[in-house]
Design a protein around this motif. Structure first.
Motif, PDB file in Angstrom:
ATOM      1  N   VAL A  10      73.421 125.006  24.287  1.00  0.00           N
ATOM      2  CA  VAL A  10      74.332 125.401  23.221  1.00  0.00           C
ATOM      3  C   VAL A  10      73.633 126.468  22.380  1.00  0.00           C
ATOM      4  N   CYS A  36      68.789 128.800  21.478  1.00  0.00           N
ATOM      5  CA  CYS A  36      69.609 127.734  22.044  1.00  0.00           C
ATOM      6  C   CYS A  36      68.801 126.461  22.266  1.00  0.00           C
ATOM      7  N   SER A  60      69.509 122.101  24.029  1.00  0.00           N
ATOM      8  CA  SER A  60      70.423 121.213  24.757  1.00  0.00           C
ATOM      9  C   SER A  60      71.242 120.384  23.778  1.00  0.00           C
ATOM     10  N   PRO A  61      72.432 119.934  24.198  1.00  0.00           N
ATOM     11  CA  PRO A  61      73.237 119.060  23.331  1.00  0.00           C
ATOM     12  C   PRO A  61      72.480 117.789  22.928  1.00  0.00           C
ATOM     13  N   LYS A 119      77.588 128.166  29.950  1.00  0.00           N
ATOM     14  CA  LYS A 119      78.939 127.950  30.477  1.00  0.00           C
ATOM     15  C   LYS A 119      79.157 126.492  30.867  1.00  0.00           C
ATOM     16  N   SER A 120      78.117 125.867  31.447  1.00  0.00           N
ATOM     17  CA  SER A 120      78.249 124.472  31.889  1.00  0.00           C
ATOM     18  C   SER A 120      78.103 123.477  30.750  1.00  0.00           C
ATOM     19  N   GLY A 121      77.594 123.937  29.606  1.00  0.00           N
ATOM     20  CA  GLY A 121      77.372 123.035  28.483  1.00  0.00           C
ATOM     21  C   GLY A 121      75.988 122.424  28.455  1.00  0.00           C
ATOM     22  N   ASP A 159      73.930 128.065  32.064  1.00  0.00           N
ATOM     23  CA  ASP A 159      73.759 126.800  31.336  1.00  0.00           C
ATOM     24  C   ASP A 159      74.628 126.753  30.083  1.00  0.00           C
TER      25      ASP A 159
END
Length: 301
Positions: A257, A166, A168-169, A252-254, A250
């Motif tokens: 990813v 994963c 971060s966006p 779930k909160s976005g 994290d």
């Protein structure tokens, strides 16, 4: 001389490797413990321990005496445990060691159930990703993930955790979303989990057509603590592999990813481990039974 206390003192020195740690585990002054061992040696007429300024080693006679005397100590503890079971609630201290994210996301949320069942058992929880010396540090058991390498330890399987890749966006917006594992070699920034014991980074693992693969990529940042490792990904420092339970909030909160979901690595085994030569007290047995009952549910939650 209190011979039983002297035998227990001697046994703890053998197990701990030095007088200071043995004295701490028995909650007695170092001088008292040293005197007990000296009295035992005088009583037997043999030297059990060879002392130098730096270390304590067990003599051949000491090793033989330890193995025979330990059976006596265990028999007495068995008798005590039997009477404690008959007389009432199990009680006493347990020293448990566990990794950071596993403590935060798996064990600690479940502990109220154990405390409610066994209110007289007190737990000292050591939270660290470093390897501990179960005997020397006087730890009753350790909860750890990964393959087992020490054959002198007894291990009980607690379940298997799903691992994910994963980022971060923000990171994915800047560097792009890799379509397959080999693409990670093309300009992506990796945040590796580094072993606190060896200092080496764990490789990124994937399953390709049912086969296990390892991808060794030079990391930009290496971190040897699981909670900090996760925070680094949330901060946008790079791509990580971690346990799904650790990243669940994290995801779930976005804030994170999941990527490369078609190539997830094989599930990661977790065990509770304790020394072979340590008596399995009633409280430790109950704790292990409880772990095996509840741990898999939380591990896969």
């Amino acid at each position: 001389m209190d011979q039983l206390m002297a035998i227990r003192a001697f046994a703890r020195v053998v197990e701990a490797g030095n007088f200071t740690r043995a004295a701490d585990s028995l909650d007695m002054p170092n001088a008292t413990l040293s005197k007990l061992v000296q009295e035992l040696e005088a009583h037997l007429g043999v030297r059990l321990l060879q002392r130098t300024t730096r270390r304590v080693t067990v003599t051949p006679e000491g090793r033989d005496y330890y193995e025979k005397a330990l059976r006596i100590v265990r028999d007495l503890e068995d008798i005590d445990s039997a009477f404690n079971t008959e007389s009432g609630t199990p009680r006493g201290y347990l020293r448990v060691d566990i990794g950071g994210s596993t403590a935060r996301d798996v064990l600690i949320p479940m502990l109220p159930d154990f405390v409610a069942r066994f209110p007289e058992i007190r737990i000292d929880l050591g939270v660290s990703d470093r390897a501990v010396d179960l005997i020397g540090d006087n730890v009753d058991c350790v909860i750890r993930g990964g393959p087992l390498s020490d054959s002198s330890l007894v291990a009980r399987h607690l379940g298997d955790a799903e691992m994910i890749t994963c980022a971060s966006p923000g990171y994915l917006k800047t560097y792009g979303v890799p379509a397959y594992p080999e693409e990670l070699k093309n300009g992506h920034r990796m945040v590796s989990y580094v072993s606190s014991q060896t200092g080496r980074a764990f490789p990124f693992r994937y399953t390709v057509n049912g086969e296990k693969r390892e991808l060794k990529i030079e990391h930009r940042i290496g971190i040897n603590e699981s909670n900090a490792h996760l925070v680094a990904a949330v901060a946008g420092l790079g791509i990580i592999q971690t346990f799904r339970y650790a990243a669940a909030a994290d995801l779930k909160s976005g804030a994170l990813v999941e990527i490369l979901s078609d190539w997830r690595p094989v599930r990661y085994p977790f065990h509770v481990v304790y020394p072979q030569n340590r008596h399995l007290t009633q409280r430790l047995r109950l704790f292990i039974e409880w772990l095996r009952e509840v741990f898999p549910t939380r591990l896969n939650g």
